[in-house]
Scaffold this motif. Structure first.
Motif, PDB file in Angstrom:
ATOM      1  N   THR A 172       0.818  -1.211   0.000  1.00 18.36           N
ATOM      2  CA  THR A 172       0.000   0.000   0.000  1.00 18.36           C
ATOM      3  C   THR A 172       0.851   1.261   0.000  1.00 18.36           C
ATOM      4  O   THR A 172       2.031   1.235   0.372  1.00 18.36           O
ATOM      5  CB  THR A 172      -0.948   0.021   1.222  1.00 18.36           C
ATOM      6  N   CYS A 173       0.231   2.362  -0.397  1.00 13.87           N
ATOM      7  CA  CYS A 173       0.847   3.685  -0.282  1.00 13.87           C
ATOM      8  C   CYS A 173      -0.233   4.737  -0.376  1.00 13.87           C
ATOM      9  O   CYS A 173      -1.337   4.485  -0.855  1.00 13.87           O
ATOM     10  CB  CYS A 173       1.895   3.913  -1.375  1.00 13.87           C
ATOM     11  N   THR A 174       0.086   5.908   0.139  1.00  7.05           N
ATOM     12  CA  THR A 174      -0.666   7.124  -0.176  1.00  7.05           C
ATOM     13  C   THR A 174       0.177   7.894  -1.164  1.00  7.05           C
ATOM     14  O   THR A 174       1.400   7.951  -1.036  1.00  7.05           O
ATOM     15  CB  THR A 174      -0.914   7.955   1.088  1.00  7.05           C
ATOM     16  N   SER A 175      -0.450   8.503  -2.163  1.00 10.34           N
ATOM     17  CA  SER A 175       0.356   9.068  -3.241  1.00 10.34           C
ATOM     18  C   SER A 175      -0.341  10.218  -3.942  1.00 10.34           C
ATOM     19  O   SER A 175      -1.569  10.261  -4.014  1.00 10.34           O
ATOM     20  CB  SER A 175       0.670   7.972  -4.257  1.00 10.34           C
ATOM     21  N   SER A 197       2.362   5.790  -6.479  1.00 14.08           N
ATOM     22  CA  SER A 197       1.291   4.821  -6.719  1.00 14.08           C
ATOM     23  C   SER A 197       1.531   4.013  -7.985  1.00 14.08           C
ATOM     24  O   SER A 197       1.351   2.794  -8.001  1.00 14.08           O
ATOM     25  CB  SER A 197      -0.058   5.536  -6.795  1.00 14.08           C
ATOM     26  N   SER A 242      -1.905  -4.341  -4.865  1.00 16.77           N
ATOM     27  CA  SER A 242      -1.588  -3.045  -4.276  1.00 16.77           C
ATOM     28  C   SER A 242      -2.873  -2.270  -4.003  1.00 16.77           C
ATOM     29  O   SER A 242      -3.835  -2.354  -4.763  1.00 16.77           O
ATOM     30  CB  SER A 242      -0.673  -2.232  -5.205  1.00 16.77           C
ATOM     31  N   VAL A 280      -3.941   1.575  -3.208  1.00 16.16           N
ATOM     32  CA  VAL A 280      -3.391   2.926  -3.333  1.00 16.16           C
ATOM     33  C   VAL A 280      -4.433   3.954  -2.896  1.00 16.16           C
ATOM     34  O   VAL A 280      -5.579   3.915  -3.347  1.00 16.16           O
ATOM     35  CB  VAL A 280      -2.958   3.191  -4.789  1.00 16.16           C
ATOM     36  N   THR A 330      -1.826   4.040 -12.682  1.00 15.24           N
ATOM     37  CA  THR A 330      -1.930   3.164 -11.506  1.00 15.24           C
ATOM     38  C   THR A 330      -3.073   2.171 -11.664  1.00 15.24           C
ATOM     39  O   THR A 330      -2.924   0.973 -11.398  1.00 15.24           O
ATOM     40  CB  THR A 330      -2.137   4.020 -10.241  1.00 15.24           C
ATOM     41  N   ALA A 377      -3.922  -1.788  -9.683  1.00 20.20           N
ATOM     42  CA  ALA A 377      -4.072  -1.441  -8.274  1.00 20.20           C
ATOM     43  C   ALA A 377      -5.534  -1.164  -7.937  1.00 20.20           C
ATOM     44  O   ALA A 377      -6.314  -0.748  -8.792  1.00 20.20           O
ATOM     45  CB  ALA A 377      -3.237  -0.204  -7.953  1.00 20.20           C
ATOM     46  N   VAL A 383      -7.545   1.458  -6.360  1.00 22.53           N
ATOM     47  CA  VAL A 383      -7.288   2.869  -6.078  1.00 22.53           C
ATOM     48  C   VAL A 383      -8.458   3.467  -5.304  1.00 22.53           C
ATOM     49  O   VAL A 383      -9.595   3.415  -5.767  1.00 22.53           O
ATOM     50  CB  VAL A 383      -7.048   3.653  -7.374  1.00 22.53           C
TER      51      VAL A 383
END
Length: 419
Positions: free
Chosen positions: A135-138, A143, A157, A159, A174, A179, A181
């Protein structure tokens, strides 16, 4: 290798992996280089330049001994990241007004940004732990890089992107990589806070810059610059300042090279922020000890649209170690510098162009001497934000100094002759 807290100096085994110290401070990877032979490594890194069919063809894993020596080769993920161009462009030299400038075009990475250098190490580490949910914040580049490597390894993933002030191109990239999202109401900083609180409960491995393995991978950018320049670095390294992970990583890489004797002096680091999102520059320029977040950051350079950069303490350490400086630039200065870079045949996204804009401003103010040399890091691809291109060239204003609008013409020889 061990984890070291930059705040309280605590240390942890990497087998007890975590993103933050019990005191709340950021962690970094600490390595013992005392048994490494720098001359031997230089030869090894040079030999790997001719490699094509193993993970060591990567511009990141080429330097595995300095990045993640303990990782077993079976966990090395790669998409031939790194190996990006270093360009000396006379047109950009003249625009900035400096003796020599090189552009390090990280946009040539497989997902189109510098994030690949760090992401490949973070995802490789996560896979070595047996994990398959990342995971990530982007605001965009993180992302798309995470989504690419997750899909490459048959992982999923997740995101989190703010629903405003981001590039749709990056979000579409992305989504295309597969992903999941989640567009949320709020800012990048709020997304980071959410993941820090709930990633464990959700079973997600965080791949933002709070992950110290991301920083280890991004160090390879400075290693590659140094190797290309035969271990003779310029006077300045100029870096965009968004989340400040790149500043932190390049500073750490410079420290490694100096400690090992690869280089005999540290270049100075200049961090460039956009005026609408410049909390780090404001802190440094006012000689403050704590960063005051900008609650509503706003800049055309979406990758810099971060009001509370998580890596500011590490970035400050980089400035202290290199006698570095900061500067902020307007959106117009960014876009005009971008047009010069684009029309030189290299191209970049707006955040990347902040480095050239910032270097020009520092030269004009006398903070950087015109007889000095510099490398500007270009972080993202020209097509990462096409809406900015459309507005600059097709809706050009008096501030669009290098606009190149469409030419409408009849398709006959006489009309074309007069163009």
């Amino acid at each position: 290798m061990q984890l070291h807290c930059i705040d309280c100096d605590s240390r942890y085994s990497i087998s007890d992996f975590k993103y933050a110290c019990s005191c709340g401070g950021l962690l970094e990877i600490e390595q013992d280089f005392k048994f490494l032979d720098s001359e031997y490594l230089k030869r090894k890194f040079e030999q790997r330049l001719s490699d094509r069919m193993t993970p060591y063809a990567s511009g990141v894993w080429r330097y595995k001994e300095l990045i993640f020596p303990e990782l077993e080769d079976r966990f090395l993920i790669t998409k031939n990241e790194g190996n990006t161009g270093l360009y000396d462009i006379e047109r950009v030299n003249q625009y900035v007004g400096i003796k020599k400038i090189w552009l390090k075009s990280q946009s040539e990475n497989p997902s189109g940004s510098f994030k690949d250098n760090g992401m490949v190490v973070a995802v490789s580490h996560g896979k070595s732990l047996g994990l398959d949910k990342f995971t990530c914040t982007s605001t965009g580049n993180t992302s798309s890089s995470l989504a690419m490597y997750s899909s490459l390894t048959n992982s999923q993933s997740y995101v989190f992107v703010p629903d405003k002030n981001i590039s749709l191109n990056k979000v579409l990239q992305t989504i295309s990589y597969g992903a999941k999202v989640i567009a949320f109401e709020g800012t990048y900083d709020q997304g980071i806070d959410f993941l820090e609180k709930y990633s464990g409960e959700l079973g997600l491995y965080i791949c933002n810059s709070i992950n110290p393995f991301r920083i280890e991978g991004q160090k390879s950018i400075i290693y590659e610059i140094a190797q290309y320049l035969r271990w003779e670095l310029p006077d300045w390294i100029v870096v965009p300042g968004g989340a400040l992970s790149n500043v932190s990583a390049l500073g750490k890489g410079l420290g490694d090279l100096y400690e090992l004797g690869f280089i005999n002096r540290l270049p100075r680091v200049a961090v460039v922020q956009a005026e609408g999102a410049s909390p780090f520059h404001q802190m440094i320029s006012k000689n403050k000890n704590e960063l005051q977040p900008e609650l509503q950051p706003k800049t055309v350079a979406s990758a810099l649209n971060i009001g509370n950069p998580p890596s500011w303490k590490k970035a400050r350490n980089t400035l202290n170690a290199t006698n570095g400086i900061t500067v902020s630039v307007t959106d117009d200065e960014i876009l005009n510098a971008k047009a010069v870079i684009d029309q030189s045949g290299i191209g970049c996204e707006p955040a990347s162009a902040s480095t050239v804009a910032g270097l020009k401003k520092l030269c004009e103010s006398g903070q950087i001497h015109r007889d000095e040399t510099a490398v500007c890091i270009l972080t993202g691809n020209l097509l990462k934000d096409t809406e900015v291109l459309r507005q600059y060239h097709l809706e050009c204003t008096e501030n669009s100094l290098f606009a190149n609008p469409l030419i409408k013409s009849k398709l006959n020889i006489e009309s074309i002759k007069h163009l």
